[in-house]
Write a protein that holds these residues in place. Sequence first.
Motif, short mmCIF file in Angstrom:
data_model
loop_
_atom_site.label_atom_id
_atom_site.label_comp_id
_atom_site.label_asym_id
_atom_site.label_seq_id
_atom_site.Cartn_x
_atom_site.Cartn_y
_atom_site.Cartn_z
N GLY A 28 0.80 -1.21 0.00
CA GLY A 28 0.00 0.00 0.00
C GLY A 28 0.84 1.26 0.00
O GLY A 28 0.40 2.32 0.48
N GLY A 29 2.05 1.17 -0.53
CA GLY A 29 2.95 2.32 -0.60
C GLY A 29 4.17 1.97 -1.41
O GLY A 29 4.38 0.80 -1.78
N PRO A 30 5.00 2.95 -1.73
CA PRO A 30 6.16 2.70 -2.59
C PRO A 30 7.15 1.72 -1.96
O PRO A 30 7.35 1.72 -0.74
CB PRO A 30 6.78 4.09 -2.76
N VAL A 31 7.76 0.91 -2.82
CA VAL A 31 8.75 -0.08 -2.37
C VAL A 31 9.92 -0.06 -3.35
O VAL A 31 9.72 -0.20 -4.55
CB VAL A 31 8.16 -1.50 -2.31
N ASP A 32 11.13 0.12 -2.83
CA ASP A 32 12.32 -0.03 -3.64
C ASP A 32 13.05 -1.30 -3.21
O ASP A 32 12.60 -2.02 -2.31
CB ASP A 32 13.23 1.20 -3.55
N HIS A 33 14.19 -1.58 -3.84
CA HIS A 33 14.92 -2.81 -3.54
C HIS A 33 15.34 -2.85 -2.07
O HIS A 33 15.23 -3.90 -1.41
CB HIS A 33 16.15 -2.92 -4.46
N HIS A 34 15.79 -1.73 -1.53
CA HIS A 34 16.24 -1.69 -0.15
C HIS A 34 15.07 -2.00 0.81
O HIS A 34 15.22 -2.78 1.76
CB HIS A 34 16.83 -0.32 0.17
N ARG A 35 13.90 -1.40 0.55
CA ARG A 35 12.75 -1.64 1.43
C ARG A 35 12.27 -3.09 1.33
O ARG A 35 11.87 -3.70 2.33
CB ARG A 35 11.62 -0.68 1.09
N LEU A 36 12.32 -3.65 0.11
CA LEU A 36 11.92 -5.05 -0.05
C LEU A 36 12.86 -5.95 0.72
O LEU A 36 12.42 -6.89 1.40
CB LEU A 36 11.90 -5.42 -1.53
N ARG A 37 14.15 -5.69 0.62
CA ARG A 37 15.11 -6.52 1.35
C ARG A 37 14.87 -6.42 2.86
O ARG A 37 14.89 -7.44 3.56
CB ARG A 37 16.54 -6.09 1.01
N ALA A 38 14.64 -5.21 3.34
CA ALA A 38 14.36 -5.04 4.77
C ALA A 38 13.10 -5.78 5.16
O ALA A 38 13.03 -6.40 6.24
CB ALA A 38 14.25 -3.55 5.10
N GLY A 39 12.10 -5.74 4.29
CA GLY A 39 10.85 -6.45 4.58
C GLY A 39 11.06 -7.95 4.65
O GLY A 39 10.48 -8.64 5.50
N LEU A 40 11.89 -8.47 3.76
CA LEU A 40 12.19 -9.90 3.80
C LEU A 40 13.00 -10.26 5.02
O LEU A 40 12.78 -11.31 5.65
CB LEU A 40 12.92 -10.31 2.52
N ASP A 41 13.95 -9.40 5.39
CA ASP A 41 14.73 -9.63 6.61
C ASP A 41 13.82 -9.73 7.83
O ASP A 41 14.07 -10.53 8.74
CB ASP A 41 15.74 -8.51 6.82
N ASP A 42 12.78 -8.90 7.85
CA ASP A 42 11.87 -8.85 8.99
C ASP A 42 10.71 -9.84 8.86
O ASP A 42 9.86 -9.91 9.76
CB ASP A 42 11.29 -7.44 9.15
N GLY A 43 10.65 -10.57 7.75
CA GLY A 43 9.56 -11.52 7.55
C GLY A 43 8.22 -10.88 7.33
O GLY A 43 7.18 -11.48 7.66
N ARG A 44 8.19 -9.67 6.76
CA ARG A 44 6.92 -8.98 6.53
C ARG A 44 6.09 -9.77 5.52
O ARG A 44 6.57 -10.13 4.44
CB ARG A 44 7.15 -7.58 5.98
N PRO A 45 4.81 -10.03 5.81
CA PRO A 45 3.97 -10.82 4.89
C PRO A 45 3.90 -10.22 3.49
O PRO A 45 3.90 -10.96 2.49
CB PRO A 45 2.60 -10.83 5.58
N TRP A 46 3.82 -8.88 3.37
CA TRP A 46 3.72 -8.27 2.04
C TRP A 46 4.99 -8.53 1.22
O TRP A 46 4.91 -8.72 0.00
CB TRP A 46 3.46 -6.76 2.15
#
Length: 313
Positions: A196-214
């Motif tokens: 529900g907001g902008p995502v770049d490569h860095h944010r996606l990697r951080a999300g995967l590191d944190d196990g974010r469902p999105w």
Amino acid sequence: MTGGPDATLLGVDVGGTKVALRAEAAGRPAYERIVTWPAGADPAADLAVLAAEVAALRAGFGPVDAVGVAMPATVDRAGAVVAWPGRPSWVGLDLAGALRGLFPGTPTGYADDGDLAALAEARHAGRADVLYLGVGTGVGGGIVLGGRNAPAGASAEVGHMVVDLGGDRCDCGRSGCLQAVASGPATLRRAARLRGGPVDHHRLRAGLDDGRPWAVAAIEPACAALAAAVVSLGELLAADLAIVGGGFATGLPGFVPLVGHLTVGRPGRPAPRVVAAALGGLSSLHGALHLARDLAGVPVPPGTGARPRENSQ
């Protein structure tokens, strides 16, 4: 031209936003440069930047004996660019002529960046048969069989394998290509919708590191599509090793293991084993150096030659 182990080699990896250069000579530190293309996507301006870099290389490192160029564009047999979604202004450019102008009197070759990445990874792994998929701005790839790129005389357009007949439209104009599902931009668009907001490569990697469902949900379709491509290529070619690399996939936690998890064989035909590219995002650049090495008649360094294929019963 100086042949043999004393030759000075140059690899050039041309990309949609930048170009990387690496020169190597025995007993000397390598020369490396990464240059961003100027704004405006004008081929003349791009080539002027590349010419300035080549002049700086010659002044600081010396002349080169052979040049290999990795290209993401589709180039016809006459040496003209016929398609390049990443830099469409290059369409119609006489690439072969431009390279002759940049490197007069120097053996120079060019090939598809995915094919060269596959060759570099295969030689690094010491394998005769390898499938390679590179995930970046697009999805490139290459096939090495018997130590040589296949098919002979043409590039293996792995990114344009159709994996979803009802899928999204690809940059090529067709729907359902692997690239339309699994490329970096496609995955980031999916992640932005899910977050529900902008995502770049860095944010996606951080999300995967944190196990974010999105973040996990964003990469799953990409990994599933890549796994389908690996399985299909394995069925056709009976290769037992698939290497996944590229600038986007490299460094995303869990990306390559998920491709491997989703790659399923059948009785009598195991799926290819999936591993991360040993050369990371530099596979194409090292492949360009291998092309220069072959042009100069320089033997493949010890430990990087292809070994005979292993039977897996």
